[in-house]
Design a protein around this motif. Structure first.
Motif, PDB file in Angstrom:
ATOM      1  N   GLU A  96       0.883  -1.282  -0.139  1.00  0.00           N
ATOM      2  CA  GLU A  96      -0.032   0.136  -0.013  1.00  0.00           C
ATOM      3  C   GLU A  96       0.787   1.236   0.101  1.00  0.00           C
ATOM      4  N   LYS A 155       2.081   2.215  -3.042  1.00  0.00           N
ATOM      5  CA  LYS A 155       1.175   2.262  -4.286  1.00  0.00           C
ATOM      6  C   LYS A 155       0.707   1.047  -5.141  1.00  0.00           C
ATOM      7  N   GLN A 212      -4.476  -1.364  -3.924  1.00  0.00           N
ATOM      8  CA  GLN A 212      -5.416  -0.477  -3.372  1.00  0.00           C
ATOM      9  C   GLN A 212      -6.697  -1.524  -3.266  1.00  0.00           C
ATOM     10  N   ARG A 213      -6.794  -2.393  -4.197  1.00  0.00           N
ATOM     11  CA  ARG A 213      -8.051  -3.261  -4.044  1.00  0.00           C
ATOM     12  C   ARG A 213      -7.455  -4.651  -3.391  1.00  0.00           C
ATOM     13  N   GLU A 248      -7.090  -0.870   8.963  1.00  0.00           N
ATOM     14  CA  GLU A 248      -7.622  -0.874   7.728  1.00  0.00           C
ATOM     15  C   GLU A 248      -9.145  -1.276   7.918  1.00  0.00           C
ATOM     16  N   ASP A 294     -13.098  -1.442  -2.035  1.00  0.00           N
ATOM     17  CA  ASP A 294     -11.690  -1.771  -2.425  1.00  0.00           C
ATOM     18  C   ASP A 294     -11.102  -2.850  -1.495  1.00  0.00           C
ATOM     19  N   ARG A 295     -11.798  -3.150  -0.272  1.00  0.00           N
ATOM     20  CA  ARG A 295     -11.526  -3.957   0.714  1.00  0.00           C
ATOM     21  C   ARG A 295     -12.596  -4.777   1.281  1.00  0.00           C
ATOM     22  N   TRP A 315      -8.034  -7.565  -8.652  1.00  0.00           N
ATOM     23  CA  TRP A 315      -7.511  -7.349  -7.523  1.00  0.00           C
ATOM     24  C   TRP A 315      -5.952  -6.707  -7.495  1.00  0.00           C
ATOM     25  N   ASP A 316      -5.509  -6.115  -6.456  1.00  0.00           N
ATOM     26  CA  ASP A 316      -4.253  -5.989  -6.581  1.00  0.00           C
ATOM     27  C   ASP A 316      -3.529  -7.025  -5.640  1.00  0.00           C
TER      28      ASP A 316
END
Length: 628
Positions: free
Chosen positions: A39, A42, A45-46, A69, A92-93, A115-116
């Protein structure tokens, strides 16, 4: 944790990694550290967290408390409230359970989301099996594995967490790792070579025994398991035999109906839990049957009530959150094989006799199991804290009533409590109460390492539940040797088997020098599950002497091999570079901005900019004017 995260996982620009450290070693924290590092860079995020149903609230709590979070839980209610929309795009979470998203219609919704980072807890449940058929290798992929196949190409970073990654099947393990790095171990020999060399970029595994503090002390203290045997009084033995005969009779008539037999198992487990629990169950069952007398058309409906539950596997049931599992068990508890009014009346007559027997036992006021707890555990408790586990809410209420009458301060956790209420009870136990009485809900996301004493008032038939219970107190942060007492009656069929099994495990512990034998209670007897052994004993499928002989025949060498397989000792990275980590720690300490430096810098800068600030006697400062 530092070594696993910064020296292994984050070494790769694209993290596709398995963390397989022992239970209680902080894999959740490691996952959170990786998430936060990504995070900050960067890169994440997802984020989606996939876990067994009973752990989803634990993840939600840990992410909020440890990493600030907020994650939303996706379940059936949330999907239905977002009808016509893709719920995965709302934010996103998310956290969801593996058995929820494995359903075909839910799994399909995942195909449109990307998703990231995806984190999968208890990842070994994503299993596939390879076998030979007509000279060709075929693969049987479970629905859970298919979830992995959907998620893997739809996320950049993928993190698997499990304490049991490898059960001795190389092909199964290779297929599992294929979800992380498709084709990386295309041939089994590549995987074998990687394990032998202990040098691979895909997974890391360390054992509790190899984890030490910087001063050389072991992080995890020893654990001791004791048996508290007790004998039933004559009225208790009559009740036990009466209910067991009732259960045996209906089991023989309903062998082909899995839901009815499961309902009978619940009744039998309540019988050995407490007189209060079986009394309440018999009364509820009688009330349900009396409803059928008044509304005969419901007899057929009653036969259909189990349709929703009959396709749920034992493993799925055990992975559910307690409130969900209790609701299904409540539905099943009332099932009957009655086909007509006469059948219903006959069963009610049997129940009346059993209820009378239970009332005679209740008239004794205190049952022998509770006397055993009082005389063998509480008598030596002193001012130390004690955690007591039971499977059933009725038994929990009975224990609390008696413990408080004896002058103990008691708090509780059960499945009908919200997570906030459970956390509050955890704090009450830590700061005020001496005893906590809990159902399995305390094994779901509650950390009680400030307590080192535990009683299994009931022994769950699923060994995984025993591991989860012990893991609440035998975990990182526990400073004292852990003692666990198992309450076992030597007058019941179940008790005789469990007593012999725990005795055997104790001998193995001495021979092998490892308390890990208690973590493999479900694996000790080759080809036999604990619940199946207990069923066989109760329903006379096998003689007690034969089952005891099977337990006695297990030798230490076989158990050592089982431990090797179950705990994946061959995968363990035994050497942890404590010297390097210590050096890093000292360097970080040296470079740290200590509070005195920060204070001095601020005061000089503030006054240089013509601000007015004066020290107070209590150590704080009074700001008279703020510079422009």
């Amino acid at each position: 944790q530092i070594e696993a995260v910064y020296h292994y996982a984050l070494e790769s620009p694209r993290i596709r990694f398995l963390i397989a450290d022992d239970a209680g070693a902080g894999k959740t924290i490691m996952a959170g550290l990786i998430f936060k590092e990504l995070e900050y860079r960067k890169l994440a995020q997802r984020v989606l967290i996939v876990a067994p149903g009973h752990l989803k609230y634990q993840w939600q709590r840990e992410m909020k408390e440890r990493f600030q979070e907020s994650f939303a839980i996706v379940d059936r209610a949330r999907i239905e409230s977002a009808w016509g929309e893709n719920v995965w795009e709302e934010r996103d979470r998310f956290i969801t359970s593996i058995d929820f998203i494995k359903q075909d219609e839910i799994r399909a919704t995942l195909r449109s989301a990307h998703w990231d980072l995806v984190i999968v807890d208890e990842a070994h449940k994503l299993s596939a099996y390879a076998y030979q058929s007509y000279g060709r290798t075929k693969v049987d992929k479970t629905q859970r594995y298919q979830v992995g196949e959907v998620l893997s190409p739809r996320t950049n970073h993928l993190l698997f967490l499990t304490a049991t990654p490898h059960r001795g099947d190389e092909q199964n393990f290779r297929l599992f790792l294929d979800l992380l790095r498709p084709g990386f171990f295309a041939k089994p020999e590549l995987l074998q070579e990687s394990i032998r060399s202990k040098d691979n970029p895909v997974f890391v595994r360390r054992l509790k025994e190899d984890m030490h503090k910087f001063n050389g002390e072991q992080i995890f203290p020893p654990r001791h398991v004791h048996t508290v045997p007790f004998r039933l009084t004559e009225p208790e033995l009559l009740l036990y035999n009466g209910v067991t005969r009732y259960v045996q009779d209906y089991f023989d008539k309903a062998k082909e109906n899995r839901s009815i037999t499961f309902a009978l198992m619940i009744l039998q487990r309540r019988l050995t839990s407490s007189t209060h629990a079986i009394y309440r169950s018999l009364k509820r069952r009688k009330a349900r049957l009396e409803e059928l007398l008044e509304l005969p058309e419901r007899i057929r409906q009653n036969r259909e009530d189990y349709l929703r539950a009959r396709d749920i596997s034992d493993e799925e049931l055990q992975d559910m959150a307690e409130d969900e599992r209790v609701e299904i068990e409540r539905r099943l508890e009332h099932l009957t094989i009655a086909e007509n009014i006469d059948d219903v009346r006959a069963e009610i007559a049997q129940l009346d006799g059993l209820i009378e027997q239970a009332e005679r036992v209740r008239a004794q006021k205190v049952e022998s199991k509770l006397v055993g707890l009082r005389d063998k555990v509480l008598a030596n408790l002193g001012d130390r804290k004690l955690l007591i586990f039971t499977e059933f809410r009725d038994t929990l209420d009975y224990l609390i009533e008696n413990l408080r009458a004896w002058g103990y301060s008691v708090t509780t956790i059960h499945g009908q409590m919200s997570m906030d209420a459970r956390i509050e009870a955890e704090h009450t136990f830590r700061d005020e109460a001496q005893i906590m009485v809990a159902t399995e809900a305390a094994g779901e996301g509650i950390n009680l390492q400030f307590c080192s004493l535990m009683v299994n008032y009931d022994i769950p038939w699923n060994p995984n539940r025993l591991e989860q219970r012990m893991g609440r107190i035998h975990r990182y942060g526990q400073n004292y040797e852990v003692h666990i007492w198992n309450m076992i009656s030597r007058d019941t069929r179940e008790g005789q088997i469990l007593d012999r099994l725990f005795e055997k495990l104790g001998l193995m512990r001495e021979a092998l020098g490892s308390d890990r034998v208690f973590d493999i209670i479900g694996e000790v007897i080759p080809g036999a599950r604990l619940d199946e052994l207990l069923k066989d004993a109760i329903f006379n499928q096998r003689r007690i002497e034969e089952i005891e002989g099977t337990i006695e025949a297990v030798d230490e060498r076989a158990t050592e091999g089982t431990m090797e397989r179950v705990f994946s000792l061959g995968l363990a990275t035994r050497h942890i570079d404590y010297t390097g980590l210590r050096k890093e720690s000292l360097t970080a300490e040296e470079n740290r901005l200590v509070p005195e430096y920060v204070e001095d810098y601020f005061l000089r800068a503030f006054r240089r900019l013509e601000g007015e600030i004066e020290p107070r006697p209590d150590g704080t400062y009074a700001v008279r004017s703020v510079p422009y």
